[in-house]
Design a protein around this motif. Structure first.
Motif, PDB file in Angstrom:
ATOM      1  N   SER A  99       0.990  -1.258   0.088  1.00  0.00           N
ATOM      2  CA  SER A  99      -0.057  -0.100   0.082  1.00  0.00           C
ATOM      3  C   SER A  99       1.080   1.388  -0.004  1.00  0.00           C
ATOM      4  N   GLU A 100       2.078   1.197   0.625  1.00  0.00           N
ATOM      5  CA  GLU A 100       2.970   2.583   0.696  1.00  0.00           C
ATOM      6  C   GLU A 100       3.599   2.352  -0.536  1.00  0.00           C
ATOM      7  N   VAL A 101       3.981   1.362  -1.353  1.00  0.00           N
ATOM      8  CA  VAL A 101       4.718   1.587  -2.547  1.00  0.00           C
ATOM      9  C   VAL A 101       3.961   1.884  -3.747  1.00  0.00           C
ATOM     10  N   PHE A 102       2.742   1.436  -3.918  1.00  0.00           N
ATOM     11  CA  PHE A 102       1.455   1.448  -5.001  1.00  0.00           C
ATOM     12  C   PHE A 102       0.437   2.596  -4.565  1.00  0.00           C
ATOM     13  N   THR A 103       0.748   3.491  -3.851  1.00  0.00           N
ATOM     14  CA  THR A 103      -0.248   4.454  -3.574  1.00  0.00           C
ATOM     15  C   THR A 103      -0.474   5.295  -4.598  1.00  0.00           C
ATOM     16  N   ASN A 104       0.560   5.863  -5.345  1.00  0.00           N
ATOM     17  CA  ASN A 104      -0.030   6.763  -6.705  1.00  0.00           C
ATOM     18  C   ASN A 104       0.354   5.940  -7.996  1.00  0.00           C
ATOM     19  N   VAL A 105       0.124   4.658  -8.114  1.00  0.00           N
ATOM     20  CA  VAL A 105       0.585   3.743  -9.145  1.00  0.00           C
ATOM     21  C   VAL A 105      -0.737   3.402  -9.668  1.00  0.00           C
ATOM     22  N   PRO A 106      -0.938   3.429 -11.074  1.00  0.00           N
ATOM     23  CA  PRO A 106      -2.156   2.835 -11.754  1.00  0.00           C
ATOM     24  C   PRO A 106      -2.649   1.497 -11.135  1.00  0.00           C
TER      25      PRO A 106
END
Length: 290
Positions: free
Chosen positions: A231-238
């Motif tokens: 959740s921390e890594v892919f927060t602003n990722v498609p």
């Protein structure tokens, strides 16, 4: 009921008193941890650092340790049920059957004791896994995640002990059972997709992993243990990028365009446990007529 409880106590004492049995039931786990600590850990974390950033080690540690929990459920129950094979080999089983004990009571004693051993050893493995993750800069699971993980642990051990119990009914020699345990212990890491991310494997092998019931436990463990770092890594990722990553790492399974939900994973474990228990009952009933 008293007879079953006494059998359970007896089987638990025999297992934990025999340090060799405990060691060999954990041998596959030691091998996986050794390979990961010495070789795979840094290699995988460094290989994914561009994608995952500073959380690469946390995510990869959680991925491997989740897989180890699924392996623990099957190797420890296999070690626990070695007592049943020993009893057959030493004719102790015949002594039990000559006493006022039903086959169903004996079977219950073996299966419940293996379940308890599997849960105890899985909890111990989880504690070690959390310490390892924390030591490498990760964080501990929250209370709700712990409760979810414990529920999956119970299902994983239930399915594993049922499968192994069915297999044990066909062994009459300790040497044959030891050989089978070694082979299964060697293969189990591949069958649960621990050594190499499932997305990196040929499609045929991916299918084998997906249809192996305990792999669904590994998937559920990963969903719980990797939730926070992902959740921390892919927060602003498609969303597609996250979905692709999950499928590549075996966090979720898909058949064609259909992604399996956690409910399906849980259902697979429940059905596996029930079906193999039923098959074991049938097998034992046929043996009784022989």
């Amino acid at each position: 009921m008293t007879a079953i409880i006494n059998l359970i106590k007896r089987n638990l004492k025999l297992f934990f008193r025999d340090r060799t049995s405990v060691f060999f039931s954990l041998l596959a786990i030691f091998i996986i941890i050794g390979l990961y600590v010495l070789f795979l850990g840094n290699m995988m974390a460094n290989g994914m650092k561009d994608l995952l950033g500073n959380n690469a080690r946390f995510i990869i540690d959680s991925w491997v340790m989740a897989g180890i929990l699924s392996v623990t459920s099957i190797t420890t129950t296999m070690g626990a049920l070695g007592t049943m094979v020993e009893d057959k080999t030493k004719k102790i089983l015949k002594d039990f059957l000559s006493a006022p004990l039903k086959r169903s009571q004996l079977a219950s004693g073996y299966i419940v004791s293996s379940f308890i051993i599997g849960v105890i050893m899985s909890i111990a493995s989880f504690v070690v896994a959390e310490i390892y993750i924390l030591a490498n800069g990760g964080s501990l699971l929250g209370l709700m995640s712990l409760l979810k993980l414990f529920g999956v642990m119970l299902l994983s051990v239930f399915a594993s002990s049922s499968m192994v119990f069915f297999i044990v009914t066909f062994f009459r020699s300790s040497n044959a059972y030891a050989t089978a345990s070694t082979v299964i212990g060697t293969l189990i890491g591949f069958l649960t997709g621990i050594y190499i991310p499932i997305g990196s494997l040929p499609s045929g092998i991916q299918t084998v992993i997906k249809v192996f019931p305990i792999s669904h436990a590994a998937s559920l463990f990963r969903q719980i243990m990797m939730e926070k770092p992902m959740s921390e890594v892919f927060t602003n990722v498609p969303a597609q990028a996250l979905s692709d990553f999950k499928q590549t790492m075996g966090v979720v399974f898909s058949f064609g365009d259909k992604e399996l939900s956690p409910f399906i994973n849980i259902l697979v474990l429940i059905v596996t446990g029930v079906v193999f228990l039923f098959l074991t009952v049938l097998t034992l009933s046929f043996k009784k007529r022989e």
